[in-house]
Design an enzyme around this catalytic site. Structure first.
Site, PDB file in Angstrom:
ATOM      1  N   SER A  27       9.542 -31.489  41.490  1.00  0.00           N
ATOM      2  CA  SER A  27       8.648 -30.507  40.889  1.00  0.00           C
ATOM      3  C   SER A  27       8.633 -30.594  39.369  1.00  0.00           C
ATOM      4  O   SER A  27       7.891 -29.878  38.718  1.00  0.00           O
ATOM      5  CB  SER A  27       9.055 -29.089  41.312  1.00  0.00           C
ATOM      6  OG  SER A  27      10.396 -28.829  40.948  1.00  0.00           O
ATOM      7  N   HIS A 160     -29.347  -1.915  41.846  1.00  0.00           N
ATOM      8  CA  HIS A 160     -30.003  -2.857  42.755  1.00  0.00           C
ATOM      9  C   HIS A 160     -30.819  -3.906  41.983  1.00  0.00           C
ATOM     10  O   HIS A 160     -31.824  -4.403  42.494  1.00  0.00           O
ATOM     11  CB  HIS A 160     -30.932  -2.135  43.742  1.00  0.00           C
ATOM     12  CG  HIS A 160     -30.292  -0.983  44.455  1.00  0.00           C
ATOM     13  ND1 HIS A 160     -29.750  -1.111  45.691  1.00  0.00           N
ATOM     14  CD2 HIS A 160     -30.083   0.306  44.085  1.00  0.00           C
ATOM     15  CE1 HIS A 160     -29.262   0.061  46.088  1.00  0.00           C
ATOM     16  NE2 HIS A 160     -29.449   0.936  45.125  1.00  0.00           N
ATOM     17  N   SER A 281     -29.398 -30.713  28.618  1.00  0.00           N
ATOM     18  CA  SER A 281     -29.536 -31.414  29.887  1.00  0.00           C
ATOM     19  C   SER A 281     -29.607 -32.913  29.639  1.00  0.00           C
ATOM     20  O   SER A 281     -30.167 -33.362  28.633  1.00  0.00           O
ATOM     21  CB  SER A 281     -30.819 -30.949  30.582  1.00  0.00           C
ATOM     22  OG  SER A 281     -31.260 -31.914  31.504  1.00  0.00           O
ATOM     23  N   LYS A 287     -33.882 -28.161  27.534  1.00  0.00           N
ATOM     24  CA  LYS A 287     -32.920 -27.199  28.079  1.00  0.00           C
ATOM     25  C   LYS A 287     -31.872 -26.712  27.084  1.00  0.00           C
ATOM     26  O   LYS A 287     -31.389 -27.462  26.262  1.00  0.00           O
ATOM     27  CB  LYS A 287     -32.187 -27.806  29.282  1.00  0.00           C
ATOM     28  CG  LYS A 287     -33.036 -28.001  30.508  1.00  0.00           C
ATOM     29  CD  LYS A 287     -33.693 -26.731  31.036  1.00  0.00           C
ATOM     30  CE  LYS A 287     -32.725 -25.750  31.628  1.00  0.00           C
ATOM     31  NZ  LYS A 287     -32.135 -26.139  32.874  1.00  0.00           N
ATOM     32  N   GLU A 294     -21.572 -19.637  33.034  1.00  0.00           N
ATOM     33  CA  GLU A 294     -21.520 -20.149  34.405  1.00  0.00           C
ATOM     34  C   GLU A 294     -20.113 -20.626  34.774  1.00  0.00           C
ATOM     35  O   GLU A 294     -19.636 -20.411  35.882  1.00  0.00           O
ATOM     36  CB  GLU A 294     -22.511 -21.297  34.585  1.00  0.00           C
ATOM     37  CG  GLU A 294     -23.953 -20.846  34.534  1.00  0.00           C
ATOM     38  CD  GLU A 294     -24.901 -22.032  34.558  1.00  0.00           C
ATOM     39  OE1 GLU A 294     -25.614 -22.192  35.550  1.00  0.00           O
ATOM     40  OE2 GLU A 294     -24.917 -22.816  33.577  1.00  0.00           O
TER      41      GLU A 294
END
Lengths: 460, 460, 460, 460
Positions: A27, A160, A281, A287, A294
């Site tokens: 470990s 909502h 992008s 973009k 995110e």
């Protein structure tokens, strides 16, 4: 006194450990992160052995000084870890023995890796709690600063994901300050509960040697020594609890991230995310993507997974120490790292984000968000709420069919639905009036929100 | 003032809700359990409306008395729930309106289902916390009683499910008392944190009517009213936290169940489970199965699943109220029920279980559990621990090859491995000697375990 | 032949089961749902016993006819279940014995509840798979119908919830048809894998009686009988796998629900949800809330929780049958019910939803979604893509600063950034042109999407 | 054509990305593992561009050869990754451009990272599936070898961890072979389902350039190209499915590990674990701990956590690509690594483990495991099973009170409970007789188990 094994524990073994097993069971490749805690624990343990005359003063000095050297080497990256010695604990002990000989052979007196690792892990977790508490405070402050700077901006309040009633943008931010405050409290309680020192439990039963668990506990900043040696080495509640607290934090961040992602869409267009927090992008030249938000939302799964990991590991695990517990470190380390990074970058992003005031204001004109105010208007004129609710519902239906806002309807149009509506109705219609008329504790009233901002400024 | 809908909220709707949607969205089939909390909350809300002159005294009396009637009918099973009214809140309000007319139409003044359901759910959770805290205490007492009654019995202490060192059976039981104590504390802190009243938040923004959230909060036993109306209706932290606390409890119970299942096997043969807690087999006539323990272990999955359920539901949920939150009730109710039942039946099972003293004692003879004591013996004679550990490892290897216990070896046999071993070594060998020689705080020493028992008797 | 117990398995027991234990261990309150499968299994088992001369023909007739009667009574709700008999299996057997005496005593020959419950559960799961497969197909058809009806509508395609490139609304719907198709296939494979009959495994070891597992397997529609009796009674893989499949379905539905929730907001305003699938607010008269979509999203947690439940239950469970397995029914039943209901109501909602064509089209004008088309335009004129991407990025930056669309820029303005741009550039700019120019397989080109629609119509 | 950003996508950006954001969003520190897949995908993409005349032959050669060089450098560890380029895809593309200039600028024609990463990840997953399938087969073979070598050993079969009926040790091993076979099949189906090529989807909508998705799909070994570009970039079902399959494997391994841990205890004493698969204790000189088995059991939590991670990430994620998906790699890589290592080491451990034949045999004498055989004996003599079960239950109770085995009772003693018992009863009593008398398909009968062994030898 030779044996086939090269291990410190190898006395009873004739042969060597299989290399595949060494690879599988080691470990040190991840628990090396505990080196500071391990060395601190060992120094205090040695001091206790000295105090109880289980080692000599010169033994103690050699141990202490060499451990300090080892710590510096590890920090500098010049210490060589060896998987053969399995974990950070045995790596350090082996190095100590290698360097100082006999005094090193005495360090593990009245100690087992079982209580040692529990102690190290608690020290690490305690330190981590403290730093996450600080990160939470920083994030709260960033929210608070924005709330103060943007305290007058009104925007649609959503239920909502539909327009409900107008609210202050600052009021929304303070909702997150409340959430993070619960997170901070939870962490501080977790800290209290973990702060019991397991040293002295040894393997599981305590020791027949005259050790002093009170001394080690106090020196290491614990509130008290163990009450029960079996519990001391079996317990990983503190690890689960910390990861649970982290799960709540990332859950809260994911809610904030989701809101802001939606608000940053072309359609909502409420937020102006700073370019430096966005990416482009590889194919679409136009973009500007809110990747940071995110990713924070995306990291929720990891932290939840870590919680489920620990709970699964502990399910049905008999007492006392079982090697399954070695696996506690991955989820613990990972959850702390992910939440720490997320908090830190979110704090910066919050500070650099502004609201598109005009869009927010004009969004408030959609969705009849003053309908409740109109219903309350009738209540104040003696109409039972349910009756008033029905009447206003009908007015809204009528207004919508004509594509009119409520404040653009005439008194006569409205009176067709309820006779108690009169000229002063226009004082309650429209988002700004709604906001100004709120008066209940905790509401989105500008005065009360400002009070809250002041209160938080004192607290944080 | 008619509308196509039959709903209390139907003013703006032209048509009816689809029956499939009614079936899908109704919650009264499970949230009826909140009826006491809902009625209590409504009575206090009505009292506040009276105090603030929003309703008359006669309105209040009619509301209060009718709500009491409805409560009695629900308790008696004679109240008819209607899915058309969706949830417990609307069912009760609709019944009230149906019975008293206009005063009933006023009850929902300055209130939304959003703050109402948050309030009801907090009241239910608070009550549930209190009862689980009591069940935990009962279980701790049962463990403590057994610990006291069986305080002298020694048994193998296990690490890695292998014989490690001898311990007192009572010491093991007290380890579980410690765990459950952490569970109790955790619940009490959860109770504190939830105890903020959401009433007054209304839909999400507070109210423009002159309501008194301090009054309702105090009357309902909350520590304070809401600070932020948006947080008040969005927050389900208390639900997750309660289910987390329940997950820790069932995790602890699963560890105890697992141990006892193993100890109740023919091979371990340490426990005598009362027949009334076992069941038979449909095919094998001889079976006496420890089903209760297995079911408790098996329920762990359910409770963990409920925790994961709630966390998943809240992930990325934008503020404020979203209908997803209706789904919070299933995991909350289920986790509380399962843990409550498990605690209760485990408490009874513990009280009826005894230890097979002879088998426990004779099991202590296997596995060289006095090897550590022998190593410590050498340490007391100045041998560095690691050297002593190696020597004893070799002795054990030798003893095992001859199939002898350590205490059956001669001095000469032992001295071949270390010259510092002399006649008094037999005072440290054997399980009973090990137990008697433990002396460190928290260890399995009879005197110290008895002290712990006394301490717990005072505490519980 | 008396015994203290009242149980069919009570021969070796002297006393009675504790009532608390009876309550805790009973499962008939939920596993009664297996009655049809249990009775079918028993009838086929009896037929096999007859075939192998283990019971007489008249025994068989009595058993079969009485089981049919019991089935009818349970269906009619007139059968009385008794918790004393624990589960559905023992309840039915006890009723049979009570009614027919000796022949009933023979039914359980060469059978254990261990193989019986595994068989019943597999039959129930198989039936449930079949019905979910049908519900999936219905949902696919609803999506396909909408795709066909709305095949010309263009809308923004999103990445990172930002405008990316224009797509056909029908193309988005077909993406969900693809997902659900994977779900269907997964279920069908799950069905194949489970379709091995466990009957004949008895308790765990098989039988010494001359039974015929091939016969029972075939009669019950299984593909083959068991290969290994221990695996047959220990295995719940099929239950986990079914709940995993259901988790994937609800995950897909949650993605669709999330999209539509966002699209139904006032800001996106792309969808027109039928009023009959929405609900109102108890306080805000104007609200029309998309509760059905939220509930479906909210149910995701439940189904995930059920998966985690089963996995946790099976973790570290030794072979063969352990009572923990009784707990498999809750998550299995619940996940199937929730996903079934969600699919069914979503299918109806899909069929009743329309797109706001104008809003969709005008949304396409924002966000420079034709930038990639412009970059490709340059590529066709020999510009390396990365160079073209940079140039178009700069054009977009310039256009945004003037708040102009690309198609509103003059040739000269554009040529400042790249000289190869000429008049025909306007043929590639604008959303409709983009759509028309797509030509690659699987793209959002109208012709190709129509082809896909035709293909799916054949398949479904 | 300059811009403030240094990114390949930076055309429209004025400023630089924040360094904190670069650190937070980079993925090359973990997705570098995809380099082989990325380079393979790019070479095939370039070949397709050549075929469709979108690049020249010399462009292609330069791209191909340079990519090969880069691959070799990465393999050799001499390639320098740069976080500034975010991920493995951009790192490789940037290096290519840096080395070959213009041809490199053309590689990303008609491709987005969205379809590129989906493709790379599918290639990696497919390869991983293949290797886990092989590891499963190896583990099955190890089990099969042991089953063959130890095919005569009998041991207690357990239900509820209580002695149930005697079984062959080899029969138990074959139960695990069955489980792992289901795991293999599941993986192979997962492979089929994922084997659809996403290349050509570009950002989400496909391309207006004349590309050939069929060509790239075939060259990369996919069964077909994409049907729907939006699904192609949004879909991570294959990742969840693979991790689900891995969860099932580790669940099976955890069951085996748990059994063997219990069987390796001093009390069960059924297994002889090779010393090279065990470790010692830092304090207790006598310990030989089965750490490998515990670690495998302990890793279950990790893999389950990874599954929960992915499911959480995908919950409610709108289409198409969102950056949350970057987080899919951690759980995917980790689950594959942990299960791979666990399978591999378990396979070795199995091969080196032997059974303690005598102890297994003598354990069979406890627990009246021949009671069912006795009940069946009576059934063969015409006694209804339930009657026979009751009678034998009483015999067992009586025998237990005298501490006798069934085969040590006299005929007279037994006949007191049922008159149909006669001398030949001794042919069915005792574990060996039970085993010999089993005859049903799938049972633990030596002949049938041997048949199964032969069948598996052919299959594997």
């Amino acid at each position: 006194m030779t044996n086939g094994s090269e291990k410190l524990w190898g006395g009873r073994f004739e042969g060597k450990t299989s290399p595949a097993v060494e690879d599988f069971t080691e470990s040190v490749s991840f628990d090396y992160r505990l080196f500071r805690e391990d060395i601190l624990g060992s120094m205090v343990h040695a001091e206790m052995l000295l105090k109880k005359n289980l080692i000599s003063h010169s033994d103690f000095v050699e141990i202490r000084d060499t451990l300090k050297d080892i710590e510096k080497e590890i920090e500098a990256g010049s210490f060589e870890f060896d998987k053969k010695h399995e974990d950070i604990h045995m790596n350090i002990e082996a190095a100590l023995i290698d360097r100082v000989g006999e005094p090193g052979l005495k360090l593990h007196t009245a100690r087992s890796r079982n209580d040692q690792v529990a102690c190290d892990l608690k020290l690490w977790t305690r330190k981590s709690i403290d730093s996450v508490v600080e990160l939470l405070r920083d994030c709260q402050k960033a929210l608070l600063n924005r709330a103060e700077a943007l305290s007058d901006i009104i925007m649609p309040g959503y239920t909502h994901l539909q327009h409900a009633q107008p609210v202050l943008f600052s009021h929304v931010l303070l909702a997150y300050v409340e959430m993070l405050e619960r997170d901070r409290r939870r962490l501080m309680e977790c800290r209290c509960r973990l702060n019991v020192c397991p040293l002295g439990a040894c393997a599981l039963a305590g020791s027949g040697l005259p050790i002093d668990p009170d001394f080690t506990a106090e020196k290491l900043g614990f509130d008290s020594p163990l009450n029960n040696s079996i519990d001391a080495v079996s317990d990983r509640d503190f690890a689960v609890e910390f990861v649970y607290c982290l799960s709540m934090i990332i859950m809260h961040l994911s809610r904030l991230a989701e809101e802001w992602l939606i608000w940053a869409s072309h359609e909502f267009d409420l937020l102006d995310l700073d370019e430096s927090f966005c990416t482009g992008s590889s194919i679409m030249p136009q973009k500007k993507n809110p990747d940071v938000l995110e990713l924070i939302r995306g990291k929720t799964g990891r932290v939840y997974g870590n919680l489920m990991d620990l709970l699964t590991t502990l399910k049905g695990l008999p007492l006392s120490y079982n090697r399954d517990l070695q696996e506690d470190k991955f989820p613990l380390f990972e959850a702390r790292d992910e939440v720490g990074k997320s908090l830190s970058v979110f704090t910066q992003l919050i500070s650099s984000t502004s609201v598109k005031t005009k869009q927010a204001e004009s969004a408030c004109e959609k969705g009849y968000m003053d309908a409740t105010a109109l219903a309350d208007y009738l209540v104040c004129r003696g109409v039972p709420f349910r009756e008033s609710h029905q009447a206003v519902g009908a007015i809204v239906r009528h207004a919508a069919s004509m594509d009119k806002k409520l404040c653009d309807m005439t008194i006569d149009e409205m009176r067709r639905f309820h006779e108690l509506i009169s000229e002063d109705v226009y004082d309650v219609l429209g988002a700004r009036n709604c906001i100004e008329n709120y008066c209940s504790k905790g509401s989105s009233a500008p005065r009360l929100v400002k009070e809250q901002i002041e209160l938080w400024k004192e607290k944080l």
